[in-house]
Design a protein around this motif. Structure first.
Motif, PDB file in Angstrom:
ATOM      1  N   GLY A   1      -3.649   7.696  15.352  1.00  0.00           N
ATOM      2  CA  GLY A   1      -3.845   7.596  13.920  1.00  0.00           C
ATOM      3  C   GLY A   1      -4.984   6.659  13.550  1.00  0.00           C
ATOM      4  N   ILE A   2      -5.741   7.035  12.539  1.00  0.00           N
ATOM      5  CA  ILE A   2      -6.825   6.200  12.018  1.00  0.00           C
ATOM      6  C   ILE A   2      -6.521   5.915  10.554  1.00  0.00           C
ATOM      7  N   GLU A   3      -6.575   4.654  10.165  1.00  0.00           N
ATOM      8  CA  GLU A   3      -6.196   4.262   8.809  1.00  0.00           C
ATOM      9  C   GLU A   3      -7.360   3.633   8.065  1.00  0.00           C
ATOM     10  N   VAL A   4      -7.473   3.940   6.786  1.00  0.00           N
ATOM     11  CA  VAL A   4      -8.410   3.268   5.888  1.00  0.00           C
ATOM     12  C   VAL A   4      -7.650   2.917   4.609  1.00  0.00           C
ATOM     13  N   ARG A   5      -8.105   1.888   3.932  1.00  0.00           N
ATOM     14  CA  ARG A   5      -7.460   1.453   2.689  1.00  0.00           C
ATOM     15  C   ARG A   5      -8.392   1.727   1.525  1.00  0.00           C
ATOM     16  N   LEU A   6      -7.826   2.290   0.460  1.00  0.00           N
ATOM     17  CA  LEU A   6      -8.581   2.630  -0.737  1.00  0.00           C
ATOM     18  C   LEU A   6      -7.915   2.007  -1.950  1.00  0.00           C
ATOM     19  N   ASP A   7      -8.719   1.726  -2.973  1.00  0.00           N
ATOM     20  CA  ASP A   7      -8.195   1.319  -4.273  1.00  0.00           C
ATOM     21  C   ASP A   7      -8.164   2.565  -5.141  1.00  0.00           C
ATOM     22  N   LEU A   8      -6.959   3.062  -5.408  1.00  0.00           N
ATOM     23  CA  LEU A   8      -6.799   4.312  -6.143  1.00  0.00           C
ATOM     24  C   LEU A   8      -6.142   4.006  -7.483  1.00  0.00           C
ATOM     25  N   GLY A   9      -6.961   3.891  -8.522  1.00  0.00           N
ATOM     26  CA  GLY A   9      -6.438   3.619  -9.850  1.00  0.00           C
ATOM     27  C   GLY A   9      -5.677   2.314  -9.944  1.00  0.00           C
ATOM     28  N   GLY A  10      -6.092   1.315  -9.173  1.00  0.00           N
ATOM     29  CA  GLY A  10      -5.411   0.019  -9.191  1.00  0.00           C
ATOM     30  C   GLY A  10      -4.321  -0.110  -8.155  1.00  0.00           C
ATOM     31  N   TYR A  11      -4.076   0.931  -7.377  1.00  0.00           N
ATOM     32  CA  TYR A  11      -3.060   0.902  -6.328  1.00  0.00           C
ATOM     33  C   TYR A  11      -3.743   0.949  -4.962  1.00  0.00           C
ATOM     34  N   ILE A  12      -3.264   0.115  -4.033  1.00  0.00           N
ATOM     35  CA  ILE A  12      -3.756   0.178  -2.665  1.00  0.00           C
ATOM     36  C   ILE A  12      -3.153   1.401  -1.986  1.00  0.00           C
ATOM     37  N   VAL A  13      -4.004   2.209  -1.390  1.00  0.00           N
ATOM     38  CA  VAL A  13      -3.567   3.402  -0.670  1.00  0.00           C
ATOM     39  C   VAL A  13      -4.004   3.271   0.784  1.00  0.00           C
ATOM     40  N   THR A  14      -3.060   3.416   1.694  1.00  0.00           N
ATOM     41  CA  THR A  14      -3.371   3.440   3.119  1.00  0.00           C
ATOM     42  C   THR A  14      -3.405   4.891   3.569  1.00  0.00           C
TER      43      THR A  14
ATOM     44  N   GLY B   1       0.805  -1.215   0.000  1.00  0.00           N
ATOM     45  CA  GLY B   1       0.000   0.000   0.000  1.00  0.00           C
ATOM     46  C   GLY B   1       0.838   1.265   0.000  1.00  0.00           C
ATOM     47  N   VAL B   2       0.405   2.255  -0.769  1.00  0.00           N
ATOM     48  CA  VAL B   2       1.040   3.571  -0.780  1.00  0.00           C
ATOM     49  C   VAL B   2       0.557   4.320   0.461  1.00  0.00           C
ATOM     50  N   ARG B   3       1.492   4.810   1.258  1.00  0.00           N
ATOM     51  CA  ARG B   3       1.150   5.461   2.528  1.00  0.00           C
ATOM     52  C   ARG B   3       0.877   6.944   2.298  1.00  0.00           C
ATOM     53  N   VAL B   4      -0.328   7.365   2.641  1.00  0.00           N
ATOM     54  CA  VAL B   4      -0.739   8.766   2.476  1.00  0.00           C
ATOM     55  C   VAL B   4      -1.107   9.315   3.848  1.00  0.00           C
ATOM     56  N   ALA B   5      -0.420  10.373   4.272  1.00  0.00           N
ATOM     57  CA  ALA B   5      -0.664  10.979   5.580  1.00  0.00           C
ATOM     58  C   ALA B   5      -1.446  12.273   5.430  1.00  0.00           C
ATOM     59  N   ILE B   6      -2.509  12.413   6.225  1.00  0.00           N
ATOM     60  CA  ILE B   6      -3.281  13.659   6.282  1.00  0.00           C
ATOM     61  C   ILE B   6      -2.825  14.409   7.526  1.00  0.00           C
ATOM     62  N   VAL B   7      -2.213  15.578   7.344  1.00  0.00           N
ATOM     63  CA  VAL B   7      -1.661  16.331   8.472  1.00  0.00           C
ATOM     64  C   VAL B   7      -2.126  17.785   8.408  1.00  0.00           C
ATOM     65  N   GLY B   8      -2.046  18.432   9.534  1.00  0.00           N
ATOM     66  CA  GLY B   8      -2.433  19.832   9.616  1.00  0.00           C
ATOM     67  C   GLY B   8      -2.811  20.197  11.036  1.00  0.00           C
ATOM     68  N   SER B   9      -3.193  21.431  11.242  1.00  0.00           N
ATOM     69  CA  SER B   9      -3.576  21.914  12.570  1.00  0.00           C
ATOM     70  C   SER B   9      -4.912  21.298  12.999  1.00  0.00           C
TER      71      SER B   9
END
Length: 453
Positions: free
Chosen positions: A265-278, A227-235
């Motif tokens: 941290g809370i994680e979900v997995r998505l299918d993004l254009g054929g790639y697994i994204v965490t 899975g490609v790791r995608v972090a959502i960050v901010g204030s």
């Protein structure tokens, strides 16, 4: 492996069809125990690799009573060694109800020397009988568990022999290199090509280059598998959790107006254009006296630093003109996302910016453009990784050790010591495939070079 093993090889019940597989020396007799005997007492033998429709019966030793019918099934027989496991294999294609499957499995369990297979035992027997190497077995496991198109393509290429062929080519070249060294050391009186050692050095350098390239691409391929790791960050309170929920299509994270709601941290997995994204939602970045929230902030920084893509979220466009509150590698793309654009539009100069998007988790504004941009990055960065064969960490570690051994062989003062380094590299290749055949070196020495006639 004198036992005959059997197991359900298809998905769990209920299903339209269930495939029950048997493998071992008594696969055919076990099948025949489920069939009615011919009047002459002879046993029916199915024609290999052809489907036959037959009724399966409950085995019974009471010839006076009629046996119960278990199912009306298709029967296929694959004599060894030309089968998946290299042994005699029988497949029963039954109806996929739970009761039918249980009845057939129970009947097979009553046959002497037959037992339920352990996890992975069919593939292990195929490996033991030379029908696949470890790389193909691992790729088969990946193919079975593939969730996305990218995972399927990568696993299928390796499961159908691409990895085996590449490693075999590298092994053959190592064997030739070692054989040349052995020939020069053990038979110095024979007339060997004068530029043989120079050719060997060139061949070694080429192998090292190819391995380093595959190690690099193989490291990228881990993002396809894991899975490609995608972090959502901010204030705090800028819409990070709302964005996660909108992209996930469900309420995965708690959304509240209270700052500091997200602490772990809370994680979900998505299918993004054929790639697994965490996708990881993180605690809001701020200084806080709260020990628990402070640990969440620390983890948010860590998540951003190890991510493949970062989504920097804010509801104030001026924030993005300041220094980011987290550190990431220069090679990691950082998307700047201005939230709540259902109420306030994004600045005009954002419209043509590749990494700036005005979004709304309420109306969905800008989210499709964001997903498209993320998909493009995944395809550009990880698409080339499908050419690698070192897709597992143990492969890359072995290739690193083999590469180090070959580099050492190039600077050894003694030819014999150089040969030992090449032998180490050859053993590492054997660790990857599960095949270590030192006798192959002798075959090359005595057959290809005809030393000693």
């Amino acid at each position: 492996m004198s036992d005959t093993i059997f197991a359900l090889s298809s998905g769990p019940a209920p299903a339209g069809i269930a495939v029950i597989r048997l493998s071992g020396p008594d696969a055919l007799p076990a099948l025949q125990s489920l069939l009615l005997r011919q009047p002459t007492g002879s046993q029916w033998v199915p024609q290999p690799r052809r489907a036959h429709r037959r009724k399966l019966y409950q085995p019974t030793f009471d010839t006076a009573s009629d046996p119960d019918v278990l199912d009306d099934a298709l029967v296929l027989y694959f004599p060894g060694p030309a089968s998946f496991t290299g042994e005699d294999v029988v497949e029963l294609h039954c109806h996929g109800g739970a009761a039918t499957i249980a009845a057939v499995l129970t009947a097979l369990g009553h046959y002497p020397s037959c037992r339920l297979a352990e996890a992975g035992e069919f593939s292990r027997r195929a490996f033991a009988n030379g029908n696949m190497d470890l790389t193909e077995a691992e790729a088969l496991a990946d193919l079975i568990s593939a969730e996305t198109e990218a995972q399927r393509r990568l696993a299928l290429r390796l499961a159908t022999g691409a990895g085996h062929d590449r490693y075999q080519d590298w092994t053959d070249r190592l064997i030739r290199i070692l054989a040349l060294i052995e020939a020069a050391v053990d038979f110095p009186e024979d007339d060997l090509p004068p530029d043989m050692l120079d050719q060997n050095s060139d061949a070694i350098a080429t192998l090292i280059q190819e391995w380093q390239q595959d190690i690099r691409l193989g490291a990228l391929s881990s993002a396809i598998r894991d899975g490609v790791r995608v972090a959502i960050v901010g204030s705090p309170n800028v819409g990070k959790s709302s964005l996660l929920n909108k992209l996930a299509g469900r309420d995965a994270a708690i959304v509240s107006e209270i700052a500091g709601t997200t602490r772990d941290g809370i994680e979900v997995r998505l299918d993004l254009g054929g790639y697994i994204v965490t996708l990881s939602d993180t605690a809001g970045l701020r200084d806080t006296p709260d020990t628990v929230e402070g640990e969440g902030v620390r983890r948010a920084h860590s998540t951003a630093q190890t991510a493949d893509i970062v989504l920097w979220v804010s509801d104030d466009p001026l924030v993005f003109d300041t220094r980011s509150p987290f550190e990431v590698l220069e090679s990691v793309p950082v998307f700047q996302l201005l939230t709540k654009c259902d109420m306030v539009s994004a600045p005009r100069d954002w419209q043509n910016h590749a990494y700036r998007f005005g979004i709304s988790s309420v109306t969905g504004v800008g989210l499709q453009d964001l997903l498209s941009a993320m998909t493009t990055i995944c395809a550009d960065k990880y698409g080339q990784a499908t050419a690698a064969v070192a897709v597992r960490a143990r492969h890359r570690e072995a290739l690193c050790r083999a590469s180090e051994a070959l580099e050492a062989s190039l600077v050894q003062p003694e030819l014999a010591l150089s040969g030992e380094d090449v032998r180490v590299a050859l053993m590492e290749m054997g660790r990857i495939t599960g095949r270590v055949d030192v006798e192959s070196v002798l075959d090359v020495v005595f057959k290809e070079f005809c030393i000693g006639k």
